[in-house]
Write an enzyme that holds these catalytic residues in place. Structure first.
Site, PDB file in Angstrom:
ATOM      1  N   ARG A  51      99.131 -17.953 -76.540  1.00  0.00           N
ATOM      2  CA  ARG A  51      98.201 -18.059 -75.899  1.00  0.00           C
ATOM      3  C   ARG A  51      96.724 -18.336 -76.624  1.00  0.00           C
ATOM      4  O   ARG A  51      95.867 -19.150 -76.121  1.00  0.00           O
ATOM      5  CB  ARG A  51      97.803 -16.861 -75.377  1.00  0.00           C
ATOM      6  CG  ARG A  51      98.204 -16.300 -74.039  1.00  0.00           C
ATOM      7  CD  ARG A  51      98.796 -14.923 -73.908  1.00  0.00           C
ATOM      8  NE  ARG A  51      99.731 -14.519 -75.062  1.00  0.00           N
ATOM      9  CZ  ARG A  51     101.028 -14.962 -74.858  1.00  0.00           C
ATOM     10  NH1 ARG A  51     101.336 -15.353 -73.710  1.00  0.00           N
ATOM     11  NH2 ARG A  51     101.789 -14.980 -75.650  1.00  0.00           N
ATOM     12  N   THR A  52      96.449 -17.764 -77.868  1.00  0.00           N
ATOM     13  CA  THR A  52      95.451 -17.736 -78.458  1.00  0.00           C
ATOM     14  C   THR A  52      95.049 -19.364 -78.907  1.00  0.00           C
ATOM     15  O   THR A  52      94.168 -20.040 -78.778  1.00  0.00           O
ATOM     16  CB  THR A  52      95.304 -16.947 -79.939  1.00  0.00           C
ATOM     17  OG1 THR A  52      95.756 -15.594 -79.569  1.00  0.00           O
ATOM     18  CG2 THR A  52      94.103 -16.793 -80.439  1.00  0.00           C
ATOM     19  N   LYS A  80     102.794 -25.603 -99.981  1.00  0.00           N
ATOM     20  CA  LYS A  80     102.856 -25.916-101.339  1.00  0.00           C
ATOM     21  C   LYS A  80     102.075 -24.980-102.069  1.00  0.00           C
ATOM     22  O   LYS A  80     101.838 -25.455-103.324  1.00  0.00           O
ATOM     23  CB  LYS A  80     102.339 -27.591-101.432  1.00  0.00           C
ATOM     24  CG  LYS A  80     103.299 -28.354-100.567  1.00  0.00           C
ATOM     25  CD  LYS A  80     102.355 -29.713-100.527  1.00  0.00           C
ATOM     26  CE  LYS A  80     102.595 -30.479 -99.232  1.00  0.00           C
ATOM     27  NZ  LYS A  80     101.502 -31.538 -99.164  1.00  0.00           N
ATOM     28  N   ARG A 101      94.456 -18.239 -87.577  1.00  0.00           N
ATOM     29  CA  ARG A 101      95.173 -16.900 -87.526  1.00  0.00           C
ATOM     30  C   ARG A 101      95.878 -16.781 -88.684  1.00  0.00           C
ATOM     31  O   ARG A 101      96.557 -17.790 -89.183  1.00  0.00           O
ATOM     32  CB  ARG A 101      96.116 -17.031 -86.313  1.00  0.00           C
ATOM     33  CG  ARG A 101      97.197 -15.912 -86.413  1.00  0.00           C
ATOM     34  CD  ARG A 101      97.946 -15.903 -84.845  1.00  0.00           C
ATOM     35  NE  ARG A 101      97.119 -15.172 -83.773  1.00  0.00           N
ATOM     36  CZ  ARG A 101      97.713 -14.997 -82.899  1.00  0.00           C
ATOM     37  NH1 ARG A 101      98.923 -15.077 -82.494  1.00  0.00           N
ATOM     38  NH2 ARG A 101      96.903 -14.185 -81.911  1.00  0.00           N
ATOM     39  N   HIS A 129      91.503  -8.419 -83.803  1.00  0.00           N
ATOM     40  CA  HIS A 129      92.119  -9.798 -83.152  1.00  0.00           C
ATOM     41  C   HIS A 129      90.820  -9.982 -82.135  1.00  0.00           C
ATOM     42  O   HIS A 129      90.735  -9.570 -80.731  1.00  0.00           O
ATOM     43  CB  HIS A 129      93.240  -9.720 -82.210  1.00  0.00           C
ATOM     44  CG  HIS A 129      93.820 -10.902 -81.415  1.00  0.00           C
ATOM     45  ND1 HIS A 129      93.024 -12.150 -81.351  1.00  0.00           N
ATOM     46  CD2 HIS A 129      94.954 -10.968 -80.970  1.00  0.00           C
ATOM     47  CE1 HIS A 129      93.784 -13.054 -80.666  1.00  0.00           C
ATOM     48  NE2 HIS A 129      94.913 -12.616 -80.373  1.00  0.00           N
TER      49      HIS A 129
END
Ligand code: CP
Length: 306
Positions: A51-52, A80, A101, A129
């Protein structure tokens, strides 16, 4: 330049303006269809999302802008060993705004301190959030007509559920808000939320274990998933995962105008038989997430649409 790390980065007045803009976008999408032409959104997701990430991308595309980014740490140079600080300095050369995120709490904040573009916290570990909270506030305001004088039941994993932590922070700024915190003992809200947020601000709340004991008093029932990815061992997760299952029998105990929300993804905590109940608001909530992210992008990029 402004970033969004927490819902508290916006004052109540700014939040009200943003939600009003989101509602106008919902009513008049064509008016905004070219607002971000020539602008680019980067989505930097070090943790899974449906969703986000996709609603951010849909939001920018709806505004006439373009999108780029990565959907997992494995597909970026984080694998890396590149730091978020270096990554955001690089992304700042490619895009005008970034949604990030990360599994580590505070990582988007660290990124924002080295960024040349606005950074939006799209979820950091078990912490916050904020754009889910904006989605939740728009859903509540649109479906209940107000953000004050509400009794809100938060049910499930209140310990690791970052959406719950952000929502509590945001809602305590409105008068007449009461919380019923419904969780098993092991998944109660963290003590900093209980002591420093709720008690310190004299917010009425009670903690209960049985959903059946609380549901009849609620204006809003906010269900949450048990956050498997934040458990230290599988055994504890398996013991907790089906602690709450909202079904038709439990919905029969609720008010006719209660709404059921859930940030999604759902696992077992809401039975699919509830989906057809007119009080089930969780898929409408998803749609509101696009409008509010459009409003947020416009606000942080300081784009005015007349
Ligand atoms: N609500 C939410 O954050 O969903 P995703 O994890 O799919 O983005």
């Amino acid at each position: 330049m402004r970033h969004l790390m927490s819902p508290l980065d916006l004052s109540v007045e700014e939040l009200d303006k943003l939600l009003t803009l989101a509602t106008d976008i919902e009513k008049n999408p064509q008016k905004y269809a070219h607002a971000c032409e020539g602008k680019k959104l980067a989505t930097c997701f070090y943790e899974p999302s449906t969703r986000t990430r996709l609603s951010f991308e849909a939001a920018m595309l709806n505004l006439g802008g373009r999108v780029l980014g990565f959907a997992s740490a494995d597909s970026s140079s984080a694998s890396k060993g590149e730091s978020v600080s270096d990554t955001i300095r690089v992304i700042s050369c490619y895009a005008d705004i970034c949604a990030m995120r990360h599994p580590k709490e505070g990582a988007p904040l660290v990124a924002s301190q080295k960024s040349g573009i606005p950074v939006i916290n799209a979820g950091d570990g078990g912490h916050q959030h904020p754009t889910q909270t904006l989605t939740d506030l728009l859903t509540i305001r649109s479906l209940k007509g107000r953000l004050d004088n509400l009794t809100i039941g938060l049910c499930g994993d209140l310990k690791f559920g970052r959406t719950v932590h952000s929502l509590i922070h945001a809602l305590i700024r409105y008068p007449g808000i009461k919380f019923v915190l419904i969780s098993p003992e092991e998944l109660r809200v963290p003590s900093y939320i209980r002591e420093d947020v709720l008690k310190k601000n004299n917010i009425p709340f009670q903690e209960v274990e049985r959903l059946e004991d609380a549901i009849g008093d609620l204006d809003i029932l906010y269900m949450t998933r048990v956050q498997k990815e934040r458990f230290f061992n599988e055994e504890d997760y398996i013991r907790m995962k089906d602690f709450y299952i909202l079904n038709k029998a439990k919905m029969d105990l609720a008010k006719d105008d209660m709404i059921v929300m859930h940030p999604l993804p759902r696992v077992n905590e809401i039975s699919v038989e509830v989906d057809d109940d007119p009080r089930a608001a969780y898929f409408k909530q998803v749609q509101y997430g696009v409008y509010v992210r459009m409003a947020l992008i416009l606000t942080l990029l300081e784009v005015e649409v007349c």
